[in-house]
Design a protein around this motif. Sequence first.
Motif, mmCIF file in Angstrom:
data_model
loop_
_atom_site.group_PDB
_atom_site.id
_atom_site.type_symbol
_atom_site.label_atom_id
_atom_site.label_comp_id
_atom_site.label_asym_id
_atom_site.label_seq_id
_atom_site.Cartn_x
_atom_site.Cartn_y
_atom_site.Cartn_z
ATOM 1 N N ALA A 35 0.867 -0.924 -0.060
ATOM 2 C CA ALA A 35 0.013 -0.275 0.165
ATOM 3 C C ALA A 35 0.593 1.581 -0.107
ATOM 4 O O ALA A 35 0.504 2.509 -0.573
ATOM 5 C CB ALA A 35 -0.925 -0.483 1.281
ATOM 6 N N SER A 36 1.810 1.376 0.563
ATOM 7 C CA SER A 36 2.705 2.022 1.194
ATOM 8 C C SER A 36 3.410 2.587 -0.342
ATOM 9 O O SER A 36 3.322 3.970 -1.331
ATOM 10 C CB SER A 36 4.338 2.377 1.852
ATOM 11 N N ALA A 37 4.252 1.639 -1.674
ATOM 12 C CA ALA A 37 4.862 1.693 -2.305
ATOM 13 C C ALA A 37 3.342 2.668 -3.605
ATOM 14 O O ALA A 37 3.863 3.391 -4.860
ATOM 15 C CB ALA A 37 4.893 1.134 -2.891
ATOM 16 N N PHE A 38 2.723 1.933 -3.872
ATOM 17 C CA PHE A 38 1.424 3.141 -4.155
ATOM 18 C C PHE A 38 1.462 3.483 -3.952
ATOM 19 O O PHE A 38 0.880 4.343 -5.251
ATOM 20 C CB PHE A 38 -0.138 1.645 -3.672
ATOM 21 N N PHE A 39 0.963 3.769 -3.361
ATOM 22 C CA PHE A 39 0.284 5.629 -2.426
ATOM 23 C C PHE A 39 2.006 6.521 -2.705
ATOM 24 O O PHE A 39 1.149 7.839 -3.448
ATOM 25 C CB PHE A 39 -0.037 5.648 -1.264
ATOM 26 N N VAL A 56 0.627 11.313 3.550
ATOM 27 C CA VAL A 56 0.737 10.594 4.736
ATOM 28 C C VAL A 56 -0.424 9.551 4.254
ATOM 29 O O VAL A 56 0.112 8.783 5.577
ATOM 30 C CB VAL A 56 -0.415 12.299 5.047
ATOM 31 N N SER A 57 -0.836 9.489 3.804
ATOM 32 C CA SER A 57 -1.699 8.016 3.630
ATOM 33 C C SER A 57 -0.779 7.014 3.291
ATOM 34 O O SER A 57 -0.805 5.874 4.278
ATOM 35 C CB SER A 57 -2.780 7.907 2.333
ATOM 36 N N GLY A 58 0.365 6.434 2.590
ATOM 37 C CA GLY A 58 1.909 6.258 2.678
ATOM 38 C C GLY A 58 2.384 6.023 3.647
ATOM 39 O O GLY A 58 2.801 5.150 4.024
ATOM 40 N N LEU A 59 2.712 7.646 4.153
ATOM 41 C CA LEU A 59 3.402 7.263 5.207
ATOM 42 C C LEU A 59 3.196 6.608 6.227
ATOM 43 O O LEU A 59 3.425 5.669 7.529
ATOM 44 C CB LEU A 59 3.615 8.594 5.772
ATOM 45 N N ILE A 60 1.300 6.567 6.741
ATOM 46 C CA ILE A 60 0.618 5.393 7.827
ATOM 47 C C ILE A 60 1.609 3.559 7.373
ATOM 48 O O ILE A 60 1.538 2.993 8.253
ATOM 49 C CB ILE A 60 -0.623 6.078 7.752
ATOM 50 N N THR A 61 1.022 3.478 6.542
ATOM 51 C CA THR A 61 1.027 2.552 5.999
ATOM 52 C C THR A 61 3.394 1.537 5.846
ATOM 53 O O THR A 61 2.743 1.580 6.137
ATOM 54 C CB THR A 61 0.612 2.053 4.530
ATOM 55 N N PHE A 62 3.148 2.804 5.740
ATOM 56 C CA PHE A 62 4.933 2.994 5.721
ATOM 57 C C PHE A 62 5.526 1.815 7.212
ATOM 58 O O PHE A 62 6.321 1.542 7.495
ATOM 59 C CB PHE A 62 6.178 3.894 4.843
ATOM 60 N N ILE A 63 5.022 3.380 7.751
ATOM 61 C CA ILE A 63 5.430 3.048 9.280
ATOM 62 C C ILE A 63 5.019 1.534 10.153
ATOM 63 O O ILE A 63 5.793 1.288 10.650
ATOM 64 C CB ILE A 63 4.625 4.439 10.227
ATOM 65 N N ALA A 64 3.476 1.448 9.288
ATOM 66 C CA ALA A 64 3.190 0.174 9.889
ATOM 67 C C ALA A 64 4.067 -0.844 9.435
ATOM 68 O O ALA A 64 3.840 -2.160 10.062
ATOM 69 C CB ALA A 64 1.790 0.249 9.782
ATOM 70 N N ALA A 65 4.554 -1.071 8.120
ATOM 71 C CA ALA A 65 4.746 -1.953 7.756
ATOM 72 C C ALA A 65 6.281 -2.092 8.399
ATOM 73 O O ALA A 65 6.160 -3.761 8.919
ATOM 74 C CB ALA A 65 5.622 -1.710 6.290
ATOM 75 N N VAL A 66 7.233 -1.544 8.641
ATOM 76 C CA VAL A 66 8.728 -1.422 9.169
ATOM 77 C C VAL A 66 8.201 -2.101 10.851
ATOM 78 O O VAL A 66 8.624 -2.772 11.152
ATOM 79 C CB VAL A 66 8.792 -0.081 9.788
ATOM 80 N N HIS A 67 6.597 -1.601 11.109
ATOM 81 C CA HIS A 67 6.685 -1.988 12.766
ATOM 82 C C HIS A 67 5.973 -3.536 12.433
ATOM 83 O O HIS A 67 6.660 -4.266 13.808
ATOM 84 C CB HIS A 67 5.665 -0.982 13.521
ATOM 85 N N TYR A 68 5.605 -3.914 11.398
ATOM 86 C CA TYR A 68 5.063 -4.890 11.347
ATOM 87 C C TYR A 68 6.201 -5.536 11.203
ATOM 88 O O TYR A 68 5.887 -7.436 11.477
ATOM 89 C CB TYR A 68 3.505 -5.502 10.217
ATOM 90 N N PHE A 69 7.006 -6.042 10.445
ATOM 91 C CA PHE A 69 8.471 -7.110 9.838
ATOM 92 C C PHE A 69 8.728 -6.494 11.818
ATOM 93 O O PHE A 69 9.526 -8.132 11.691
ATOM 94 C CB PHE A 69 9.488 -5.607 9.659
ATOM 95 N N TYR A 70 9.335 -5.466 12.281
ATOM 96 C CA TYR A 70 9.863 -5.747 14.085
ATOM 97 C C TYR A 70 8.513 -6.728 15.064
ATOM 98 O O TYR A 70 9.257 -7.812 14.974
ATOM 99 C CB TYR A 70 10.141 -4.745 14.596
ATOM 100 N N MET A 71 7.698 -6.751 14.768
ATOM 101 C CA MET A 71 6.894 -7.305 14.717
ATOM 102 C C MET A 71 6.686 -9.263 14.647
ATOM 103 O O MET A 71 6.348 -10.156 15.616
ATOM 104 C CB MET A 71 5.701 -7.406 15.029
ATOM 105 N N GLY A 231 -6.230 4.804 3.691
ATOM 106 C CA GLY A 231 -6.081 5.633 2.603
ATOM 107 C C GLY A 231 -6.270 5.570 1.692
ATOM 108 O O GLY A 231 -6.216 6.331 0.639
ATOM 109 N N LEU A 232 -6.608 4.043 0.530
ATOM 110 C CA LEU A 232 -8.379 4.545 -0.233
ATOM 111 C C LEU A 232 -8.502 5.344 -0.792
ATOM 112 O O LEU A 232 -8.737 5.470 -1.442
ATOM 113 C CB LEU A 232 -8.064 2.725 -0.318
ATOM 114 N N VAL A 233 -9.775 5.338 0.951
ATOM 115 C CA VAL A 233 -10.725 6.682 1.158
ATOM 116 C C VAL A 233 -9.900 8.257 0.433
ATOM 117 O O VAL A 233 -10.948 8.466 -0.324
ATOM 118 C CB VAL A 233 -11.268 6.664 2.143
#
Length: 245
Positions: A35-39, A56-71, A231-233
């Motif tokens: 989603a980050s790449a798309f935005f 900002v939509s891309g930043l939201i999903t990018f930050i989440a992606a980084v944390h999800y890799f850690y989690m 982000g899609l909205v």
Amino acid sequence: MTNLMFLSSGVPKIMAADDYVGFTFFIGSMAMMAASAFFFLSLNQFDKKWRTSVLVSGLITFIAAVHYFYMRDYWNAHEVSPTFFRYVDWVLTVPLMCLEFYLILKVAGAKQNLLWKMIFLSLVMLVTGYFGEAVYQGSADIWGFISGLAYFVIVYEIWFGEASKLAAAAGGNVLSSHKILCWFVLVGWSIYPLGYMLGTTGWYSGFLGDTGLKMDIVYNIADAINKIGFGLVIYNLAVKSTKND
């Protein structure tokens, strides 16, 4: 049947076929990054006044992606809920989701006090939720109640308060997008209290039964739906508004 996973150290880790928690962490990390790449790659097609919202939509999903890799790595290594990383993610991304409301309502004259009010309420919601889930677990129901109050004030603000009036004044695509975001907050965000109750002990434990780590599955699904959906909205609003302009 097993799947080969890799920890951040590069050491291979076998994920069992019935490890649904690990599976949702993996799917969540990949979905958020996609989603980050798309935005980010779509930014140049919009007028300048909408690029910030899509960014900002891309930043939201990018930050989440980084944390999800850690989690995901934390779960694979310890099979323990990565509560700390999850709340760090939320403390960064939820205020950004509040920022999205402000950005689309600027066309109707939204002031910064609306933004700071929603950010403050979101932080109260998250900090008290963390206290109940990780710090003061013996009084999780009390902290959850405070967190829930902050959530319902946010719901009231966007449905009936100043944000709602500004959206009505803007009309058109802004109003329709605002309503969809409101539904995300009302329905999508309501999944998080369910995850909270699944992971803590309180008056609600009696009818939820043996929850184990089901809260992580609930959280992971909710994160993917809410953050990507938000982000899609915004993306759809930017596309329609750019065409109209």
